[in-house]
Design a protein around this motif. Structure first.
Motif, PDB file in Angstrom:
ATOM      1  N   MET A  46       0.827  -1.214   0.000  1.00  0.00           N
ATOM      2  CA  MET A  46       0.000   0.000   0.000  1.00  0.00           C
ATOM      3  C   MET A  46       0.856   1.255   0.000  1.00  0.00           C
ATOM      4  SD  MET A  46      -2.944  -1.112   2.747  1.00  0.00           S
ATOM      5  CE  MET A  46      -3.596   0.544   2.967  1.00  0.00           C
ATOM      6  N   ASP A  49       2.394   1.748  -3.425  1.00  0.00           N
ATOM      7  CA  ASP A  49       1.379   2.216  -4.383  1.00  0.00           C
ATOM      8  C   ASP A  49       1.073   3.701  -4.172  1.00  0.00           C
ATOM      9  OD1 ASP A  49       1.298  -0.286  -5.412  1.00  0.00           O
ATOM     10  OD2 ASP A  49      -0.611  -0.863  -4.497  1.00  0.00           O
ATOM     11  N   PHE A 129       2.390   0.744   6.484  1.00  0.00           N
ATOM     12  CA  PHE A 129       1.898   1.486   5.315  1.00  0.00           C
ATOM     13  C   PHE A 129       2.521   2.880   5.264  1.00  0.00           C
ATOM     14  CE2 PHE A 129      -2.006   4.224   4.162  1.00  0.00           C
ATOM     15  CZ  PHE A 129      -1.591   4.398   2.852  1.00  0.00           C
TER      16      PHE A 129
END
Lengths: 162, 130
Positions: A46, A49, A129
Motif C-alpha cells: 500500500m 502504491d 503502510f
C-alpha cells in the motif's frame, strides 16, 4: 453525499468488520506475529502504491504534507512536539526522529468499533503502510511505531535513517 | 571510541555474515535474515528469487512452528526443518529475528546445522552489541 452513496457506509462498515474478524482469526491460528506478517506485506504494498502518485521529498515536514494530500479524506497526520521541545524533527546520530500525531485514521475507527487491540495487526498495517510510503517518498529507510494509541488520536514515532 | 553502528552498517555486517556462511558451507546456497513480522533485513539469494516473498514465508514457517510447539507444549523450539525432494529449508530464531537457509539435498545436515548455530551465535552477539 453523492446520489447512490446512501448504502455505501453500512456496506463499508460491514466489510471492515469482516476484515477485522479475518485478522483476528489469523491471530488465533498463527499468533499475533503471524497476523503481523500479513499486515506487513499488505502495508508495504500500500505504501509503495501510494508513493507512486506522490512527489519525492527531502525533509520530513514536506513528506508528511505530501502524504496528507495523497491520503485524502479519512486520514490526517501531523508532526507534533511537546511544549518543552524546540524542534518538530530532531537529528540523532544516524537518523531523524519526530513524533507523528494521527488524528484521523480509518483503522482506529474499525479497531475501536470491533474491540480489536490497538497493538494488533491492523494498527501494525498502518505503521508499515505509512513507513513504506515515507521510505519511498524520501528514498530513505524509515520506521514508524505507535507509542501512544488513543481513542481520538494516536501518537507515533517516525524515524528516517540517513 | 567506536563509531556508531548505523542501520546501514548493521545491514552490511549481516550481509557479510550470510555471504560468509554460503562460502563456508556451499551446500547452503541461499539464506535470509528476517524480522518476526516478515520484514526482510538482508538476504543472500539467487537473482531470480523474490527476497521479500521468501522473508514472509520464512517468518510464517517460524511463527507457525513456534505456535505449534507452544500449543502442543513441546518446550522451546530449536529449529524448523522442512524436507523436500530437492532440498531442505532450515529456520532458526535469533533474538527477534529469524534466519532461514536453503540446503541442497546431498548436504550433510548435521554440519549445516552446526554452522548455522555458529552463525546464529555470531548474529546474536552483533545484535546484543547494538
Amino acid at each position: 453525499m453523492a446520489k447512490g452513496d446512501n448504502g455505501s457506509k453500512p456496506t463499508l462498515k460491514a466489510l471492515m468488520e469482516i476484515m477485522a474478524s479475518l485478522l483476528d482469526a489469523l491471530g488465533i491460528v498463527m499468533g499475533d506475529d503471524g497476523s503481523k506478517i500479513m499486515s506487513l506485506q499488505a502495508g508495504q504494498k500500500m505504501g509503495e502504491d501510494l508513493s507512486l502518485r506522490t512527489e519525492r521529498a527531502e525533509n520530513v515536514e514536506t513528506c508528511i504534507s505530501l502524504l496528507n494530500e495523497a491520503l485524502g479524506e479519512g486520514w490526517h497526520l501531523e508532526l507534533w512536539k511537546k511544549q518543552d521541545e524546540v524542534e518538530l524533527v530532531n537529528k540523532e546520530e544516524s537518523s531523524l526522529l519526530a513524533k507523528l500525531r494521527v488524528t484521523d485514521c480509518p483503522v482506529r475507527q474499525v479497531v475501536l468499533h470491533t474491540g480489536l487491540s490497538q497493538d494488533g495487526a491492523l494498527c501494525h498495517l498502518v505503521d508499515v503502510f505509512l513507513a513504506s510510503a515515507v521510505t519511498n517518498i524520501m528514498e530513505k529507510d524509515s520506521e514508524i511505531k505507535t507509542t501512544h494509541p488513543g481513542s481520538n488520536s494516536c501518537l507515533k514515532e517516525i524515524r528516517v535513517y540517513e | 571510541m567506536s563509531s556508531p553502528v548505523t542501520l546501514r552498517t548493521k545491514k552490511e555486517i549481516f550481509q557479510q555474515v550470510l555471504t560468509q556462511l554460503g562460502r563456508d558451507v556451499p551446500d547452503i546456497y541461499a539464506s535470509v535474515l528476517v524480522r518476526q513480522d516478515g520484514l526482510l533485513i538482508t538476504s543472500n539469494l539467487p537473482n531470480d528469487v523474490d527476497g521479500r516473498k521468501v522473508a514472509a514465508i520464512s517468518a510464517a514457517i517460524a511463527t507457525i512452528g513456534i505456535r505449534a510447539v507452544n500449543e502442543l507444549k513441546q518446550g522451546k523450539i530449536n529449529q524448523i526443518i522442512v524436507t523436500a525432494d530437492e532440498g531442505q529449508i532450515i529456520t532458526m530464531g535469533i533474538e527477534n529475528l529469524f534466519i532461514s537457509v536453503l540446503v541442497s539435498k546431498e548436504a550433510n545436515l548435521g554440519y549445516a546445522l552446526l554452522e548455522l548455530e555458529n552463525v546464529a551465535g555470531e548474529l546474536k552477539e552483533i545484535l546484543g552489541g547494538q
